[in-house]
Design a protein around this motif. Sequence first.
Motif, PDB file in Angstrom:
ATOM      1  N   CYS A   1      -0.163  -1.172   0.281  1.00  0.00           N
ATOM      2  CA  CYS A   1      -0.409  -0.177  -0.301  1.00  0.00           C
ATOM      3  C   CYS A   1       0.461   1.098   0.148  1.00  0.00           C
ATOM      4  O   CYS A   1       1.994   0.982   0.817  1.00  0.00           O
ATOM      5  CB  CYS A   1      -1.120   0.083   0.751  1.00  0.00           C
ATOM      6  N   LYS A   2       0.132   2.309  -0.390  1.00  0.00           N
ATOM      7  CA  LYS A   2       1.320   3.479  -0.982  1.00  0.00           C
ATOM      8  C   LYS A   2       0.359   4.601  -0.297  1.00  0.00           C
ATOM      9  O   LYS A   2      -0.611   4.464  -0.903  1.00  0.00           O
ATOM     10  CB  LYS A   2       1.168   3.850  -2.410  1.00  0.00           C
ATOM     11  N   VAL A   3       0.861   5.571   0.489  1.00  0.00           N
ATOM     12  CA  VAL A   3       0.283   6.572   1.151  1.00  0.00           C
ATOM     13  C   VAL A   3       0.906   7.806   0.911  1.00  0.00           C
ATOM     14  O   VAL A   3       0.228   8.466   0.362  1.00  0.00           O
ATOM     15  CB  VAL A   3      -0.593   6.687   2.553  1.00  0.00           C
ATOM     16  N   VAL A   4       2.522   8.104   1.012  1.00  0.00           N
ATOM     17  CA  VAL A   4       2.576   9.279   0.953  1.00  0.00           C
ATOM     18  C   VAL A   4       2.296   9.474  -0.617  1.00  0.00           C
ATOM     19  O   VAL A   4       2.689  10.708  -0.348  1.00  0.00           O
ATOM     20  CB  VAL A   4       4.386   9.164   1.725  1.00  0.00           C
ATOM     21  N   GLY A   5       3.636   8.831  -1.374  1.00  0.00           N
ATOM     22  CA  GLY A   5       3.574   9.108  -2.719  1.00  0.00           C
ATOM     23  C   GLY A   5       1.964   9.851  -3.770  1.00  0.00           C
ATOM     24  O   GLY A   5       2.489  10.453  -4.338  1.00  0.00           O
ATOM     25  N   PRO A   6       1.730   8.981  -3.481  1.00  0.00           N
ATOM     26  CA  PRO A   6      -0.058   8.996  -3.832  1.00  0.00           C
ATOM     27  C   PRO A   6      -0.761  10.889  -3.261  1.00  0.00           C
ATOM     28  O   PRO A   6      -1.215  11.116  -4.687  1.00  0.00           O
ATOM     29  CB  PRO A   6      -1.161   8.328  -3.852  1.00  0.00           C
ATOM     30  N   THR A   7       0.169  10.601  -2.041  1.00  0.00           N
ATOM     31  CA  THR A   7      -0.829  12.033  -2.299  1.00  0.00           C
ATOM     32  C   THR A   7       0.257  13.169  -2.157  1.00  0.00           C
ATOM     33  O   THR A   7      -0.677  14.346  -2.395  1.00  0.00           O
ATOM     34  CB  THR A   7      -0.735  12.201   0.435  1.00  0.00           C
ATOM     35  N   VAL A   8       1.721  13.237  -2.546  1.00  0.00           N
ATOM     36  CA  VAL A   8       2.224  13.874  -2.466  1.00  0.00           C
ATOM     37  C   VAL A   8       1.690  14.481  -4.572  1.00  0.00           C
ATOM     38  O   VAL A   8       2.180  15.395  -4.456  1.00  0.00           O
ATOM     39  CB  VAL A   8       3.755  13.891  -2.570  1.00  0.00           C
TER      40      VAL A   8
ATOM     41  N   PHE B   1      -1.003  13.669  -5.372  1.00  0.00           N
ATOM     42  CA  PHE B   1      -2.069  14.854  -6.037  1.00  0.00           C
ATOM     43  C   PHE B   1      -1.883  15.884  -5.887  1.00  0.00           C
ATOM     44  O   PHE B   1      -2.305  17.252  -6.328  1.00  0.00           O
ATOM     45  CB  PHE B   1      -3.081  14.263  -4.559  1.00  0.00           C
ATOM     46  N   LEU B   2      -1.066  16.496  -4.232  1.00  0.00           N
ATOM     47  CA  LEU B   2      -0.473  18.274  -4.270  1.00  0.00           C
ATOM     48  C   LEU B   2      -0.662  18.452  -5.295  1.00  0.00           C
ATOM     49  O   LEU B   2      -0.157  19.514  -5.489  1.00  0.00           O
ATOM     50  CB  LEU B   2      -0.060  18.197  -2.630  1.00  0.00           C
ATOM     51  N   ALA B   3       1.047  17.602  -6.265  1.00  0.00           N
ATOM     52  CA  ALA B   3       1.624  18.457  -6.785  1.00  0.00           C
ATOM     53  C   ALA B   3       1.029  18.504  -8.304  1.00  0.00           C
ATOM     54  O   ALA B   3       1.357  19.502  -9.404  1.00  0.00           O
ATOM     55  CB  ALA B   3       2.760  17.657  -7.352  1.00  0.00           C
ATOM     56  N   PHE B   4      -0.274  17.414  -8.533  1.00  0.00           N
ATOM     57  CA  PHE B   4      -0.711  17.422  -9.565  1.00  0.00           C
ATOM     58  C   PHE B   4      -1.899  18.868  -9.608  1.00  0.00           C
ATOM     59  O   PHE B   4      -1.789  19.311 -10.313  1.00  0.00           O
ATOM     60  CB  PHE B   4      -2.045  16.194  -9.501  1.00  0.00           C
TER      61      PHE B   4
ATOM     62  N   VAL C   1       1.887  13.523 -16.634  1.00  0.00           N
ATOM     63  CA  VAL C   1       3.250  13.514 -16.099  1.00  0.00           C
ATOM     64  C   VAL C   1       3.687  13.687 -14.967  1.00  0.00           C
ATOM     65  O   VAL C   1       4.330  12.922 -14.185  1.00  0.00           O
ATOM     66  CB  VAL C   1       4.539  14.565 -17.408  1.00  0.00           C
ATOM     67  N   VAL C   2       2.984  14.762 -14.392  1.00  0.00           N
ATOM     68  CA  VAL C   2       3.158  15.223 -13.301  1.00  0.00           C
ATOM     69  C   VAL C   2       3.040  14.137 -12.226  1.00  0.00           C
ATOM     70  O   VAL C   2       4.018  13.806 -10.659  1.00  0.00           O
ATOM     71  CB  VAL C   2       2.476  16.455 -12.245  1.00  0.00           C
ATOM     72  N   TYR C   3       1.672  13.701 -11.432  1.00  0.00           N
ATOM     73  CA  TYR C   3       0.806  12.800 -11.223  1.00  0.00           C
ATOM     74  C   TYR C   3       2.304  11.532 -10.927  1.00  0.00           C
ATOM     75  O   TYR C   3       1.985  11.264  -9.705  1.00  0.00           O
ATOM     76  CB  TYR C   3      -0.155  12.337 -10.941  1.00  0.00           C
ATOM     77  N   PRO C   4       1.765  10.691 -12.464  1.00  0.00           N
ATOM     78  CA  PRO C   4       2.651   9.470 -12.480  1.00  0.00           C
ATOM     79  C   PRO C   4       4.111   9.876 -11.698  1.00  0.00           C
ATOM     80  O   PRO C   4       4.700   9.034 -11.234  1.00  0.00           O
ATOM     81  CB  PRO C   4       2.287   8.957 -14.113  1.00  0.00           C
TER      82      PRO C   4
END
Length: 77
Positions: A22-29, A31-34, A66-69
Amino acid sequence: MAPSVGIPICVQCGTGSNPCRCKVVGPTVGFLAFAAAAIAEWPIGALVYCFRHSKGRRVMAHPATVVYPSVTNAIPL
């Protein structure tokens, strides 16, 4: 009473990038960058779209493609 505003937390389960799967930090950061990139790029893309449709579409799709992935995959947690 004021509405409470929370920090968005994104969870991605079923990944093989860490032992917990499970990933929490990567997808959250990610989303904020997106969101930050979208605030800047979508109005610019809409303006460019008026003159060059394909280029405007690429500019508006940049945060999602590009940014989110790239941010999400860079952080394995």
